[in-house]
Design a protein around this motif. Structure first.
Motif, PDB file in Angstrom:
ATOM      1  N   MET A  68      28.752  54.664  31.581  1.00 26.46           N
ATOM      2  CA  MET A  68      30.126  54.296  31.258  1.00 26.46           C
ATOM      3  C   MET A  68      30.244  52.768  31.181  1.00 26.46           C
ATOM      4  SD  MET A  68      33.501  54.884  33.520  1.00 26.46           S
ATOM      5  CE  MET A  68      33.339  56.631  33.684  1.00 26.46           C
ATOM      6  N   PRO A  69      30.789  52.261  30.079  1.00 22.40           N
ATOM      7  CA  PRO A  69      30.895  50.803  30.008  1.00 22.40           C
ATOM      8  C   PRO A  69      31.935  50.289  31.005  1.00 22.40           C
ATOM      9  CG  PRO A  69      32.005  51.826  28.143  1.00 22.40           C
ATOM     10  CD  PRO A  69      31.407  52.932  28.934  1.00 22.40           C
TER      11      PRO A  69
ATOM     12  N   LEU B   8      36.666  45.399  35.406  1.00 22.24           N
ATOM     13  CA  LEU B   8      36.097  44.126  35.824  1.00 22.24           C
ATOM     14  C   LEU B   8      37.151  43.279  36.543  1.00 22.24           C
ATOM     15  CD1 LEU B   8      33.405  42.641  35.616  1.00 22.24           C
ATOM     16  CD2 LEU B   8      34.263  41.508  33.566  1.00 22.24           C
TER      17      LEU B   8
ATOM     18  N   CYS C 171      37.535  41.160  45.123  1.00 24.48           N
ATOM     19  CA  CYS C 171      36.807  40.024  45.702  1.00 24.48           C
ATOM     20  C   CYS C 171      37.779  38.981  46.240  1.00 24.48           C
ATOM     21  CB  CYS C 171      35.915  39.357  44.672  1.00 24.48           C
ATOM     22  SG  CYS C 171      34.386  40.232  44.454  1.00 24.48           S
ATOM     23  N   VAL C 172      38.867  38.772  45.486  1.00 21.44           N
ATOM     24  CA  VAL C 172      39.818  37.735  45.882  1.00 21.44           C
ATOM     25  C   VAL C 172      40.730  38.211  46.997  1.00 21.44           C
ATOM     26  CG1 VAL C 172      41.742  36.324  45.052  1.00 21.44           C
ATOM     27  CG2 VAL C 172      39.743  36.656  43.614  1.00 21.44           C
TER      28      VAL C 172
ATOM     29  N   LEU D 177      40.147  40.683  49.156  1.00 17.19           N
ATOM     30  CA  LEU D 177      39.455  41.050  50.394  1.00 17.19           C
ATOM     31  C   LEU D 177      39.644  40.032  51.516  1.00 17.19           C
ATOM     32  CD1 LEU D 177      37.758  43.523  51.098  1.00 17.19           C
ATOM     33  CD2 LEU D 177      35.718  42.166  50.670  1.00 17.19           C
ATOM     34  N   PRO D 178      39.458  38.734  51.204  1.00 11.81           N
ATOM     35  CA  PRO D 178      39.634  37.764  52.281  1.00 11.81           C
ATOM     36  C   PRO D 178      41.053  37.722  52.817  1.00 11.81           C
ATOM     37  CG  PRO D 178      38.518  36.771  50.401  1.00 11.81           C
ATOM     38  CD  PRO D 178      39.041  38.094  49.952  1.00 11.81           C
ATOM     39  N   LEU D 179      42.003  38.135  51.990  1.00  8.95           N
ATOM     40  CA  LEU D 179      43.394  38.126  52.457  1.00  8.95           C
ATOM     41  C   LEU D 179      43.580  39.018  53.667  1.00  8.95           C
ATOM     42  CD1 LEU D 179      45.313  38.254  49.081  1.00  8.95           C
ATOM     43  CD2 LEU D 179      45.596  36.501  50.820  1.00  8.95           C
TER      44      LEU D 179
ATOM     45  N   ALA E 289      41.902  39.072  56.095  1.00  9.88           N
ATOM     46  CA  ALA E 289      41.676  38.283  57.301  1.00  9.88           C
ATOM     47  C   ALA E 289      42.970  37.708  57.833  1.00  9.88           C
ATOM     48  CB  ALA E 289      40.699  37.160  57.002  1.00  9.88           C
ATOM     49  N   CYS E 290      43.997  37.679  56.978  1.00  8.41           N
ATOM     50  CA  CYS E 290      45.272  37.116  57.416  1.00  8.41           C
ATOM     51  C   CYS E 290      46.257  38.183  57.876  1.00  8.41           C
ATOM     52  CB  CYS E 290      45.916  36.328  56.293  1.00  8.41           C
ATOM     53  SG  CYS E 290      45.135  34.763  56.050  1.00  8.41           S
TER      54      CYS E 290
ATOM     55  N   ARG F  28      26.582  53.735  24.969  1.00  7.46           N
ATOM     56  CA  ARG F  28      27.661  53.671  25.958  1.00  7.46           C
ATOM     57  C   ARG F  28      27.138  53.139  27.301  1.00  7.46           C
ATOM     58  NH1 ARG F  28      29.674  58.863  27.004  1.00  7.46           N
ATOM     59  NH2 ARG F  28      28.845  59.793  25.129  1.00  7.46           N
TER      60      ARG F  28
ATOM     61  N   PRO G  71      25.950  48.644  28.153  1.00  3.41           N
ATOM     62  CA  PRO G  71      26.686  47.540  28.760  1.00  3.41           C
ATOM     63  C   PRO G  71      26.625  47.550  30.291  1.00  3.41           C
ATOM     64  CG  PRO G  71      28.000  48.620  27.084  1.00  3.41           C
ATOM     65  CD  PRO G  71      26.806  49.474  27.308  1.00  3.41           C
ATOM     66  N   LEU G  72      26.386  48.730  30.869  1.00  2.32           N
ATOM     67  CA  LEU G  72      26.348  48.824  32.333  1.00  2.32           C
ATOM     68  C   LEU G  72      25.053  48.246  32.899  1.00  2.32           C
ATOM     69  CD1 LEU G  72      27.756  49.897  34.868  1.00  2.32           C
ATOM     70  CD2 LEU G  72      26.672  52.102  34.457  1.00  2.32           C
TER      71      LEU G  72
ATOM     72  N   TYR H 194      33.260  34.858  48.868  1.00  4.40           N
ATOM     73  CA  TYR H 194      34.145  35.274  49.972  1.00  4.40           C
ATOM     74  C   TYR H 194      34.466  34.109  50.923  1.00  4.40           C
ATOM     75  CZ  TYR H 194      35.827  37.673  54.139  1.00  4.40           C
ATOM     76  OH  TYR H 194      36.573  38.048  55.217  1.00  4.40           O
TER      77      TYR H 194
ATOM     78  N   VAL I 221      36.774  31.579  49.052  1.00  2.00           N
ATOM     79  CA  VAL I 221      38.162  32.026  48.894  1.00  2.00           C
ATOM     80  C   VAL I 221      38.852  32.097  50.263  1.00  2.00           C
ATOM     81  CG1 VAL I 221      39.652  33.884  48.038  1.00  2.00           C
ATOM     82  CG2 VAL I 221      37.617  33.258  46.773  1.00  2.00           C
ATOM     83  N   SER I 222      38.086  32.532  51.285  1.00  2.86           N
ATOM     84  CA  SER I 222      38.643  32.571  52.651  1.00  2.86           C
ATOM     85  C   SER I 222      39.098  31.186  53.075  1.00  2.86           C
ATOM     86  CB  SER I 222      37.582  33.042  53.643  1.00  2.86           C
ATOM     87  OG  SER I 222      37.493  34.412  53.622  1.00  2.86           O
TER      88      SER I 222
ATOM     89  N   ILE J 257      42.281  30.230  51.374  1.00  3.87           N
ATOM     90  CA  ILE J 257      43.449  30.931  51.928  1.00  3.87           C
ATOM     91  C   ILE J 257      43.794  30.395  53.317  1.00  3.87           C
ATOM     92  CG2 ILE J 257      44.261  33.183  52.763  1.00  3.87           C
ATOM     93  CD1 ILE J 257      42.572  34.380  50.431  1.00  3.87           C
TER      94      ILE J 257
ATOM     95  N   ARG K 292      45.846  29.640  61.106  1.00  5.49           N
ATOM     96  CA  ARG K 292      44.870  30.502  61.768  1.00  5.49           C
ATOM     97  C   ARG K 292      44.045  29.730  62.805  1.00  5.49           C
ATOM     98  NH1 ARG K 292      40.498  34.677  59.145  1.00  5.49           N
ATOM     99  NH2 ARG K 292      39.783  35.384  61.151  1.00  5.49           N
TER     100      ARG K 292
ATOM    101  N   GLU L 285      45.017  35.416  64.481  1.00  3.57           N
ATOM    102  CA  GLU L 285      45.255  35.466  63.034  1.00  3.57           C
ATOM    103  C   GLU L 285      46.437  34.559  62.696  1.00  3.57           C
ATOM    104  OE1 GLU L 285      43.170  36.818  61.301  1.00  3.57           O
ATOM    105  OE2 GLU L 285      42.282  38.477  62.402  1.00  3.57           O
ATOM    106  N   GLY L 286      46.312  33.878  61.600  1.00  4.07           N
ATOM    107  CA  GLY L 286      47.356  32.918  61.271  1.00  4.07           C
ATOM    108  C   GLY L 286      48.440  33.495  60.388  1.00  4.07           C
TER     109      GLY L 286
END
Lengths: 430, 297
Positions: A1-2, A8, A15-16, A18-20, A22-23, B11, B14-15, B34, B37-38, B41, B47, B52-53
């Motif tokens: 499956m493409p 995506l 990914c973005v 997930l870290p949230l 933590a808050c 089909r 692409p995977l 991760y 981005v952590s 944030i 925090r 936790e903050g």
């Protein structure tokens, strides 16, 4: 499956986002804090840099415990001294804190505030009478009710001095200083006579030094620091005189206890605080110094010497609370503290242990003299480091003290700034 | 091959790249994306290590503006770039020119110059602390020749300069290797032609060698400026955990470590400092690359 753009995008969003997580809320789950159940199960016990010298002792202790309580299994982990607090904080934040942890009172305070330390007054109060009253109280946190670790070993020690350096400066080596005034006078004399080449002290005053000098460290309620009073300013002014006269080592502003210990070992400074443990080191690493070693009592204006307390904390999130409490008590009970004290120059915190002849009878050697004197002083000793005094606060105080010694601020300004910064950090701790 | 097989393969195709890339993506996601981005944030929260903050907007950044220690850190990290980068761009090039020639025994010198690169920074730091101590070898020598003892480790500025010297000393061999690779690609004919035209060693260096390795110099400049701005180990080892006398030698990364670690660490505030470090290092890179592009055009 493409993989579609939508998928995506979703993956990237995870990914973005997930870290949230933590808050999120700090609601902690965890095991039962009931310590009255059956003593069984697997627990982990963490010590603080003890494996290198006491592997056999701890392995024997664990084997005996497992024999006494069939069905229990203790996994022992030892962490190096360097970065110990960071290791605990990583474990605590990651939910992997061991069941039983070797701690000092300042490490217990944040763990207790985060709800990670078991309140022994609630769950193990029956053991309280086995320990010295002051030692039991050492793991209580201002602003909280309860006691959050079993007291383990205590340590204190004399002030070591180099007799030959005293003699070179024309000071009777058999008459070491016994008061702060005498200490400061001797230090100035040594600096003057050696043209500033020999300093007497190698470290700037720490919060314990302020306490020992008789400075009130916190207010009555334990809610704010107060070491910027007249007495505190007086101590810092004296140290400034020492620094200007080179009676305080020029590198004292950046020194650590380890580096100042080395300075004493290499005979660059004339005095250094230490413990009975150091005598063996001097004998082995600096035989020349050992020949000239002088031993005198800690200098204090309060009549109470400073002591360091180690504790054993039970993780309140432990899934095997009865076994964890039983093991923490087993490690710290009178019998095992006594046997540990005989292996290393530390002192038990259990009631009556210090009356053992091992701590009261001298045999003429320096080792027993130091041990007996230290054990005697421990009965009225005080842990001057406030349990809420964090590493960040220590740095604030050290930096402000350094500014005063360099003449960038007056002692009063420096202490006012240090108190203000420490109080701000205290408020931020919550 | 039937039509249905062809369409199935089409089909699935692409995977396949994603499956091959998956292990790498997972590692990048877990250990780079991760934490990055952590940090971003956390910079907007209060925090702490065990607590936790909550979102505090730009409060941490506002506090930074009034934090003396932040400005000291920014000053020292910037001074580090200014002091270290020119030395790390030029000295390794000169060293590479010295050891470039294939003469008997040159391998020994190449190895000797490279040794500090492979030595542990902790060991290097400790050795230099012993050397520069008030009673260390350097001060003993200075005393012998009548200069007297110098407070390499007790004076705020000398301490920073000493740490810079260690950084340069440790980095010389690394950048020397990069230059050696670049110099190997400089056509010998150019030097010969310049020599025939009467150019001396200095002129040949300026007109032939430097233009030929210019892009390598830019690369070294970019790499060393980012490393210098993020300096931690050398200063930490020489100035101690408090960051020198009164913390005056603290760098930004030391401040991140001091503020954000331990059981009472202010993770949110330390993250805000990290964001500043990130922005400045990206700006430094862009600045160097832009200057290079302008020179080229």
């Amino acid at each position: 499956m493409p993989i579609s753009r939508r998928n995506l995008a979703a993956a990237l969003a995870v990914c973005v986002v997930l870290p949230l997580s933590a808050c999120g809320s700090g609601d902690d789950g965890g095991g039962s804090s009931d310590a009255s159940g059956k003593i069984e199960g697997d627990i982990t016990f963490q010590t603080w840099n003890l494996r290198a010298n006491f592997k056999d002792y701890f392995e024997g202790l664990i084997t005996d415990f497992e024999k006494k309580y069939p069905g229990t299994k203790v996994k022992w982990v030892d962490q190096p001294a360097e970065g110990y607090a960071d290791k605990i904080s990583a474990d605590a934040a990651g939910g992997t804190l061991p069941d039983v942890v070797n701690v000092s009172p300042d490490l217990v305070a944040p763990l207790a505030k985060a709800g990670l330390a078991l309140d022994l007054d609630k769950d193990a109060a029956q053991y309280k009478k086995e320990y010295l009253e002051g030692a039991w109280a050492s793991h209580q946190i201002p602003g909280m009710t309860g006691t959050y670790a079993f007291p383990w070993y205590l340590n204190t020690g004399p002030l070591f001095y180099n007799k030959s350096l005293f003699q070179e400066a024309g000071i009777d080596p058999e008459q070491p200083p016994t008061t702060y005034d005498e200490l400061f006078d001797d230090a100035l004399t040594i600096a003057e006579k050696t043209d500033g080449k020999v300093a007497t002290l190698a470290n700037v005053p720490t919060v314990e030094d302020f306490g020992r000098y008789g400075v009130p460290l916190m207010n009555q309620e334990g809610t704010a620091f107060a070491f910027n009073d007249t007495k505190g300013v007086e101590l810092l002014t004296k140290y400034k005189e020492l620094y200007d006269a080179k009676a305080l080592d020029p590198q004292a502003l950046t020194a650590t206890p380890e580096s100042s210990g080395k300075k004493f070992l290499t005979e660059a400074v004339a005095m250094n605080p230490g413990s009975a443990l150091d005598l063996g080191n001097f004998k082995k690493q600096a035989p020349n110094l050992y020949k000239n070693i002088g031993i005198t009592d800690q200098i204090t204006s309060t009549g109470h010497v400073n002591m360091y307390v180690m504790g054993v904390m039970v993780n309140s999130q432990s899934k095997q609370t009865p076994a964890a409490v039983a093991f923490a008590h087993y490690v710290t009970d009178a019998e095992h503290q006594m046997s540990f004290a005989k292996k290393v120059a530390i002192f038990p915190s259990t009631a009556g242990s210090l009356d053992d002849p091992y701590f009261t009878k001298e045999d003429g050697t320096d080792e027993t003299r130091v041990r007996v004197a230290a054990a005697k002083s421990l009965k009225s000793a005080v842990n001057y480091t406030p349990v809420l005094f964090s590493e960040q606060m220590k740095t604030e105080l050290r930096n402000e003290v350094a500014k005063a010694l360099q003449g960038k601020e007056s002692p009063k300004e420096a202490l006012d700034n240090a108190v203000e910064a420490c109080n701000r950090l205290l408020q931020q701790q919550g | 091959m039937t039509m249905s097989t062809v369409s199935r393969v089409r089909r699935q195709l692409p995977l396949s790249p994603w499956l091959f890339a998956a292990p790498g993506l997972l590692v990048i996601g877990a250990f780079i994306l991760y934490p990055f981005v952590s940090t971003l944030i956390n910079a907007f929260t209060d925090r702490r290590t065990l607590i936790e903050g909550k979102f505090v907007g730009l409060d941490n950044f506002r506090e930074l503006l009034h934090d003396d220690m932040f400005w000291i850190g920014l000053r020292n990290s910037t001074l580090y770039v200014v002091g270290v980068v020119p030395a790390l761009v030029l000295l390794p090039l000169l060293l590479a020119l010295l050891v470039q020639k294939n003469i008997p025994g040159i391998a020994f010198f190449r190895s000797a110059f490279y040794t500090p690169v492979v030595a542990s920074i902790v060991v290097v730091g400790l050795i230099w602390v012993w050397l520069l101590d008030e009673r260390g070898l350097v001060n003993s020598l200075l005393e012998t020749i009548g200069v007297g003892r110098v407070g390499f480790l007790s004076d705020q500025w000398l301490l920073l300069l000493s740490a810079m010297a260690v950084t340069v000393w440790k980095g010389l061999g690394y950048y020397m290797i990069i230059y050696l690779a670049a110099l190997a690609n400089v056509p010998r004919e150019l030097h010969e032609a310049a020599a025939v035209d009467g150019a001396g060693a200095v002129r040949r260096f300026l007109t032939v060698t430097v233009p030929a390795v210019r892009s390598t110099m830019v690369l070294v400049g970019a790499l060393s400026s980012v490393a210098a701005f993020k300096v931690f180990s050398e200063v930490y080892l020489m100035a101690g955990p408090s960051g020198g006398p009164a913390g005056e030698d603290t760098t930004l990364v030391m401040l991140v470590q001091r503020t954000g670690t331990g059981l009472t660490g202010r993770v949110g505030y330390a993250s805000a400092i990290s964001v500043v470090v990130f922005v400045v290092t990206v700006a430094l890179m862009l600045l160097v690359l832009r200057a290079d592009r302008r020179d080229e055009s």
